[in-house]
Design an enzyme around this catalytic site. Structure first.
Site, PDB file in Angstrom:
ATOM      1  N   SER A 137     -14.567  11.638   1.549  1.00  0.00           N
ATOM      2  CA  SER A 137     -14.701  11.861   2.983  1.00  0.00           C
ATOM      3  C   SER A 137     -16.156  11.820   3.399  1.00  0.00           C
ATOM      4  O   SER A 137     -17.041  12.284   2.677  1.00  0.00           O
ATOM      5  CB  SER A 137     -14.095  13.211   3.373  1.00  0.00           C
ATOM      6  N   VAL A 179     -11.813  14.681  -2.467  1.00  0.00           N
ATOM      7  CA  VAL A 179     -11.522  13.514  -3.304  1.00  0.00           C
ATOM      8  C   VAL A 179     -10.099  13.066  -3.002  1.00  0.00           C
ATOM      9  O   VAL A 179      -9.181  13.889  -2.959  1.00  0.00           O
ATOM     10  CB  VAL A 179     -11.674  13.837  -4.803  1.00  0.00           C
ATOM     11  N   ASN A 180      -9.915  11.779  -2.801  1.00  0.00           N
ATOM     12  CA  ASN A 180      -8.621  11.254  -2.365  1.00  0.00           C
ATOM     13  C   ASN A 180      -7.947  10.397  -3.437  1.00  0.00           C
ATOM     14  O   ASN A 180      -8.617   9.860  -4.321  1.00  0.00           O
ATOM     15  CB  ASN A 180      -8.806  10.427  -1.090  1.00  0.00           C
ATOM     16  N   THR A 227      15.032  16.208  -5.023  1.00  0.00           N
ATOM     17  CA  THR A 227      15.793  15.147  -4.360  1.00  0.00           C
ATOM     18  C   THR A 227      15.762  15.435  -2.866  1.00  0.00           C
ATOM     19  O   THR A 227      15.782  16.600  -2.460  1.00  0.00           O
ATOM     20  CB  THR A 227      17.250  15.083  -4.858  1.00  0.00           C
ATOM     21  N   HIS A 228      15.705  14.398  -2.047  1.00  0.00           N
ATOM     22  CA  HIS A 228      15.566  14.564  -0.590  1.00  0.00           C
ATOM     23  C   HIS A 228      14.297  15.349  -0.246  1.00  0.00           C
ATOM     24  O   HIS A 228      14.238  16.006   0.797  1.00  0.00           O
ATOM     25  CB  HIS A 228      16.789  15.269   0.015  1.00  0.00           C
ATOM     26  N   ASN A 280       4.681 -35.694  -1.386  1.00  0.00           N
ATOM     27  CA  ASN A 280       5.930 -34.964  -1.203  1.00  0.00           C
ATOM     28  C   ASN A 280       6.538 -34.459  -2.500  1.00  0.00           C
ATOM     29  O   ASN A 280       7.321 -33.506  -2.483  1.00  0.00           O
ATOM     30  CB  ASN A 280       6.944 -35.846  -0.472  1.00  0.00           C
ATOM     31  N   SER A 322       3.023 -30.820   4.323  1.00  0.00           N
ATOM     32  CA  SER A 322       3.387 -31.381   3.019  1.00  0.00           C
ATOM     33  C   SER A 322       2.289 -31.185   1.985  1.00  0.00           C
ATOM     34  O   SER A 322       2.494 -31.461   0.803  1.00  0.00           O
ATOM     35  CB  SER A 322       3.663 -32.883   3.159  1.00  0.00           C
ATOM     36  N   GLY A 323       1.113 -30.751   2.442  1.00  0.00           N
ATOM     37  CA  GLY A 323      -0.030 -30.640   1.538  1.00  0.00           C
ATOM     38  C   GLY A 323      -0.689 -31.972   1.243  1.00  0.00           C
ATOM     39  O   GLY A 323      -1.481 -32.084   0.301  1.00  0.00           O
ATOM     40  N   THR A 324      -0.383 -32.989   2.053  1.00  0.00           N
ATOM     41  CA  THR A 324      -0.907 -34.335   1.800  1.00  0.00           C
ATOM     42  C   THR A 324      -2.430 -34.358   1.746  1.00  0.00           C
ATOM     43  O   THR A 324      -3.030 -35.039   0.902  1.00  0.00           O
ATOM     44  CB  THR A 324      -0.405 -35.312   2.887  1.00  0.00           C
TER      45      THR A 324
END
EC number: 4.2.1.2
Length: 473
Positions: free
Chosen positions: A328, A335-336, A197-198, A151, A108-110
């Protein structure tokens, strides 16, 4: 002598705080009390602290409650002013170090609610000249938590935190990305390229048109967020323990919502049905669904951009991505597309968060959902990650993207799908024959169309113009 004097004036390491379980020692330099300390000792689970944005939202709850109780004549001016001042210190982050609890606690986070009550009460008492731990003149339950229950307070803070962070952080970050994509759309408007496409060659479009699709995805995502956030405006506060409003005045809920709206500048209201507001978190699931849909779109966009930028010599290489750092530890000069990778990892995390939120949201047993901390944690985690990732992706990737026009033209001219422009003239079957024959023989479309006698050279040149194939007709 000097050493002895220092010993006498040194602050003790702990002080004694009490609750219904009796006394417990608490660090003397912290404002929290007995219940917070018990939670700290009993739930040593992981390192995931309750999100500080939720703590700040609970500060707003305590501030608005004090204002409302004062107006209702339940809280005297002296106590109210001290509570309000302490609550403002919570909201502005001055007391962040006094909220140590982890997410993995009562559902409940009480305990976090009591952490707020204790910190604000002790700070208020300090402001009024009282002693820490004395619980007077301001009591954490009787005064700071007046007219409230954990609550209704915790789910109220969940809504305040999520709506505020979506509005102030996520939507603006996505707006920056949208503007960057629109800029690239215009910059690339006249660059004709082959579509796919595909993952296979298709008919041409402009690179600007491709980026317009990305921009539209982000724009639609922003629109969905703005609709979804409205689901978070109704607040549970005033329902108290089970939704009946026991121990809260009839006017409290609406008065409270008015104050929260004034503090946040967002149109929060009192939930029409407090039983639903305590027992379910459907609005939270819906709102996070909108965030997850944004992640779905950004995953696709980032994936496309890194594939279009693959290379530099053995990939598609249509886009030149910004080079931000070495890629790397073994391959010199590599370079990535790191920003794309970071974005897609963030999206994966958001998808996982949505699963957690969906499962947790389904656990509303009887009058209360008791998975609220994990709901709040994952929601605010997603908002923060998506906002940060969008800004990083915009600044370090999208804004610096360039088109390799030579490579784009080369790939387009080699594509067999330009044959689609011949279909209205020579028919689908004959156009397919031209494409298949050219592919088998390693020749051009024009060479095979002429050899097969389907068109003249002039007709081919008139019909197969990639730039005209990017428009209807």
């Amino acid at each position: 002598m000097a050493k002895s004097a220092r010993t006498k004036t040194a602050r003790p390491a702990t002080r004694t705080e009490t609750d219904s379980f009796g006394p417990i020692e608490v660090p003397s330099d912290r404002y929290w009390g007995a219940q917070t300390e018990r939670s700290r000792q009993n739930f040593r689970i992981g390192t995931d602290r309750m999100p500080i944005s939720l703590v700040h939202a609970l500060g707003i709850v305590k501030l608005a409650a004090a204002q409302s109780n004062r107006e209702l004549g339940l809280l005297d001016q002296r106590r109210a002013s001290a509570i309000i001042r302490a609550a403002r210190e919570v909201i502005d982050g001055s007391l962040d170090d006094h909220f140590p609890l982890v997410v993995w606690q009562t559902g409940s986070g009480t305990q976090t609610n009591m952490n707020l009550n204790e910190v604000i009460a002790n700070r208020a008492n300090e402001l009024l000249g009282g002693e820490l731990g004395a619980k007077k003149p301001v009591h954490p339950n009787d005064h700071v938590n007046m007219s409230q229950s954990s609550n209704d307070s915790f789910p109220t803070a969940m809504h305040i935190a999520a709506a505020s962070r979506i509005t102030a952080d996520l939507v603006p970050a996505l707006g920056e990305l949208l503007r960057a994509l629109r800029k690239k759309e215009k910059e690339f408007a006249k660059i004709v390229k082959i579509g796919r496409t595909h993952t296979q060659d298709a008919t041409p479009l402009t690179l600007g048109q491709e980026f317009s699709g990305y921009a539209a995805q982000v724009e639609s995502g922003i629109a969905r967020l703005k609709v979804a956030v409205k689901e978070l405006y109704p607040l549970a506060q005033g329902g108290t323990a089970v939704g009946t409003g026991l121990n809260a005045k009839p006017r409290f809920a609406r008065l409270f919502a008015k104050h929260v709206a004034g503090i946040t500048k967002l149109p929060f209201t009192s939930a029409a049905n407090k039983f639903e507001a305590l027992a379910s978190n459907d609005a939270y699931v819906l709102a996070h669904g909108a965030i997850s849909s944004v992640a779905t779109g950004l995953f696709k966009i980032a994936n496309d951009i890194r594939l279009l930028g693959s290379g530099p010599r053995s990939g598609l290489g249509e886009l030149i991505l910004p080079e931000n750092e070495p890629g790397s530890s073994i391959m010199p000069g590599k370079v990535n597309p790191t920003q794309c990778e970071a974005m897609t990892m963030v999206c994966c995390q958001v998808f996982g968060n949505h699963t957690a939120i969906t499962v947790a949201g389904s656990q509303g047993h009887f009058e209360l959902n008791v998975y609220k901390p994990v709901l709040a944690y994952n929601m605010l985690h997603s908002i923060r990650l998506m906002a940060d990732a969008a800004r990083s992706f915009t600044e370090h990737c999208v804004s610096g993207i360039r088109a390799d026009e030579k490579r784009i033209s080369e790939l387009m001219q080699r594509s067999l799908m330009l044959v689609t422009a011949l279909a209205p003239k020579i028919g689908y079957d004959n156009a397919a024959k031209v494409a298949k024959t050219a592919h088998a023989n390693g020749t051009t479309l024009k060479e095979e169309a002429l050899r097969l006698g389907f068109v003249t050279a002039d007709e081919f040149d008139r019909l197969v113009q990639p730039e005209k194939m990017t428009k209807p007709g």
